[in-house]
Each structure stands twice: as structure tokens, then as C-alpha cells.
Design a protein around this motif. Structure first.
Motif, short mmCIF file in Angstrom:
data_model
loop_
_atom_site.label_atom_id
_atom_site.label_comp_id
_atom_site.label_asym_id
_atom_site.label_seq_id
_atom_site.Cartn_x
_atom_site.Cartn_y
_atom_site.Cartn_z
N GLN A 2 -3.75 36.82 53.66
CA GLN A 2 -2.96 36.90 54.90
C GLN A 2 -3.36 38.16 55.69
N THR A 3 -3.65 39.26 55.01
CA THR A 3 -4.05 40.49 55.67
C THR A 3 -5.35 40.28 56.45
N LEU A 9 -6.91 38.23 63.70
CA LEU A 9 -6.10 37.97 64.89
C LEU A 9 -6.08 39.22 65.79
N VAL A 10 -5.87 40.37 65.19
CA VAL A 10 -5.84 41.63 65.95
C VAL A 10 -7.21 41.88 66.59
N LYS A 11 -8.29 41.64 65.84
CA LYS A 11 -9.64 41.81 66.39
C LYS A 11 -9.85 40.89 67.59
N SER A 12 -9.40 39.65 67.47
CA SER A 12 -9.55 38.67 68.54
C SER A 12 -8.76 39.11 69.77
N GLN A 13 -7.53 39.57 69.56
CA GLN A 13 -6.70 40.04 70.67
C GLN A 13 -7.33 41.27 71.34
#
Length: 132
Positions: A2-3, A9-13
Motif C-alpha cells: 500500500q505504501t 500516487l503522490v509522484k503522479s500528482q
């Protein structure tokens, strides 16, 4: 696991946000070959102008993203000096009016184009000078 998903997700954002910022505030070029400024002095085949050079990518209060710099602008036989006027026959198309070095006076606003990098040089030779 999950991490890793959260990290992706953070990298994509982050990448999306970076693209938006670069679309609005593109990175500054490594070199600058044109600028506008006020003529402080007219010498023998040269001008001294006070120019504003953009040094910061983002708008800052009090214009701190620009630096004022005094530049010596040499003029030679190949320098094109002109003003853009209005052609009464074609008002929407500016008409280039060729001028001479004698037409440039202290206090005039000019736009210069040069092959040298204005960011790193205090003295350049203009290929074009447009009187604004």
C-alpha cells in the motif's frame, strides 16, 4: 504494498502539478538575446541602456523577479535600427521605418537583439535596435 501505491500516487500528482506550473511559468532560458530598456547615454557607436532582465521564474512582489542591469550596446555597420509605424494603407500591419544611430537619444526606450548572452555579458553588439 500500500505504501508503494501511495508513493506512486503522490509522484503522479507531483508530475501533474509540475506540468501545470511549467505551462503557466515556463523555465527561464539559459541565455537571453533580447531585452528592452531606457537609453542612459549615447556614445561613439555605442549606447548604455538600463535594462530589466528576468531572473526569477515566478512573479514576485515589488518586481523582485527582475534585475536592473546597465548594458553597453555596441552598434556597427550591420546593426539594423528602426521604428514600427502605422501604414495608412494597411493600418493593421506595422510598417518598419529604417532609422540611423543619430535618431537614438538619451531617455528613449529601445528593444535590442544581440547574438551574445545578455545575462552574462555587460557589453554586447546589437544586430537590431528598435526604438519603442
Amino acid at each position: 504494498l500500500q505504501t508503494n501505491q501511495e508513493l506512486n500516487l503522490v509522484k503522479s500528482q507531483y508530475e501533474d502539478l509540475k506540468k501545470q506550473i511549467e505551462g503557466t511559468f515556463p523555465p527561464l532560458p539559459n541565455e537571453v538575446h533580447n531585452t528592452s530598456g531606457k537609453v542612459l547615454k549615447v556614445g561613439n557607436k555605442y549606447l548604455e541602456i538600463e535594462a530589466s532582465i528576468q531572473v526569477g521564474r515566478f512573479p514576485l512582489p515589488e518586481g523582485k523577479n527582475f534585475e536592473t542591469k546597465i548594458i553597453k550596446v555596441n552598434v556597427d555597420n550591420t546593426t539594423e535600427i528602426f521604428w514600427l509605424g502605422t501604414d495608412l494603407m494597411f493600418p493593421s500591419k506595422p510598417k518598419k521605418v529604417l532609422l540611423t544611430f543619430k535618431d537614438i537619444t538619451p531617455g528613449a526606450q529601445v528593444y535590442i537583439v544581440t547574438e551574445e548572452d545578455i545575462k552574462t555579458n555587460q557589453e554586447v553588439t546589437a544586430t537590431q535596435i528598435q526604438i519603442l
